[in-house]
Design an enzyme around this catalytic site. Structure first.
Site, PDB file in Angstrom:
ATOM      1  CB  CYS A  42      66.503  40.970  60.528  1.00 22.85           C
ATOM      2  SG  CYS A  42      65.941  39.557  59.530  1.00 22.85           S
ATOM      3  CG  ASP A  44      63.047  36.974  62.707  1.00 23.04           C
ATOM      4  OD1 ASP A  44      62.181  36.981  63.607  1.00 23.04           O
ATOM      5  OD2 ASP A  44      63.648  35.942  62.364  1.00 23.04           O
ATOM      6  NE  ARG A  46      62.252  34.583  65.240  1.00 23.08           N
ATOM      7  CZ  ARG A  46      63.072  33.595  64.929  1.00 23.08           C
ATOM      8  NH1 ARG A  46      63.111  32.518  65.660  1.00 23.08           N
ATOM      9  NH2 ARG A  46      63.864  33.697  63.874  1.00 23.08           N
ATOM     10  CG  HIS A  98      67.892  38.122  64.252  1.00 27.99           C
ATOM     11  ND1 HIS A  98      67.288  36.885  64.295  1.00 27.99           N
ATOM     12  CD2 HIS A  98      67.634  38.624  63.021  1.00 27.99           C
ATOM     13  CE1 HIS A  98      66.666  36.677  63.140  1.00 27.99           C
ATOM     14  NE2 HIS A  98      66.868  37.711  62.340  1.00 27.99           N
ATOM     15  CB  CYS A 101      69.473  35.834  60.906  1.00 29.52           C
ATOM     16  SG  CYS A 101      68.818  36.824  59.540  1.00 29.52           S
TER      17      CYS A 101
HETATM   18 CO    CO Z   1      66.823  37.664  60.290  1.00 29.03          CO
END
Ligand code: CO
Length: 210
Positions: A42, A44, A46, A98, A101
């Site tokens: 992803c 993302d 993090r 994750h 998400c």
């Molecule tokens: Co995500």
């Protein structure tokens, strides 16, 4: 100091750290890449692939998009997959989702987010495929976690459904496919699915190789 300038400064510090350990670090790195893994994760911020797996530059070939999707008409992802499998000859392809998400959460909602609706639609489809199981989970937070896992499961299946993976399985007996979920709260990666070369695929998605 403006925030972006900090990045450039930190880059200089990182270079000097690496050179302290090996003075030919960058010369060796520039020669070639022979990663053993393709990571589809992803976007993302993090979930940084190298950081959470403790890998160094050169070890992971990486593709990231919102909610780590493997969409069979996405030429960007397919080009990365083909290059990784056919040219770099990676032995493992990892789809890593994750918990927490945002893409998955929004797909469960009815928010109209514009263009991204079309991307998240693929996750709504995952929900529809597993509606019975998901609707039976009463606690919303748990339903959301399960959809993150099922999304990874479906994306691994989408990989197996490509001619790129099937051809490599047929001729080279690789790559192995993995579905993982990263837990933002613990930092741990959990395996959801492992698909070995030659695994059964829904017949409608199989192709002939001679
Ligand atoms: Co995500």
């Amino acid at each position: 100091m403006e925030s972006y300038k900090k990045l450039l400064l930190q880059n200089k510090a990182w270079v000097s750290d690496k050179l302290d350990i090996r003075e030919d670090y960058f010369r060796r790195m520039a020669d070639d890449q022979t990663p053993e893994f393709l990571w589809i994760g992803c976007s993302d911020s993090r979930v940084p692939a190298e950081e959470v797996t403790g890998t160094e530059p050169g070890e992971l070939f990486v593709h990231r998009n919102i909610a780590n999707l493997v969409v069979h008409t996405d030429f960007n992802m397919l080009s990365v997959l083909q290059y990784a499998v056919e040219v770099l000859q990676v032995r493992h392809v990892i789809v890593c989702g994750h918990y927490g998400c945002g893409g998955v959460r929004n797909a469960l909602s009815h928010r109209n987010l514009g263009l991204i609706n079309k991307w998240l639609r693929h996750i709504k489809d995952v929900y529809r495929f597993h509606k019975e199981e998901l609707d039976a989970i009463e606690v919303e937070a748990l339903r959301y976690r399960r959809l993150v896992e099922l999304n990874v499961l479906e994306q691994v299946q989408n990989l197996a459904d490509t001619t790129i993976v099937q051809k490599a399985w047929h001729y080279h007996g690789r790559p192995m496919l993995h579905g993982w979920v990263y837990d933002l709260e613990s930092g741990l990666l959990n395996s959801v699915v492992e698909t070995t070369p030659g695994s059964a695929i829904d017949p409608i998605y199989t192709y002939d190789f001679t």
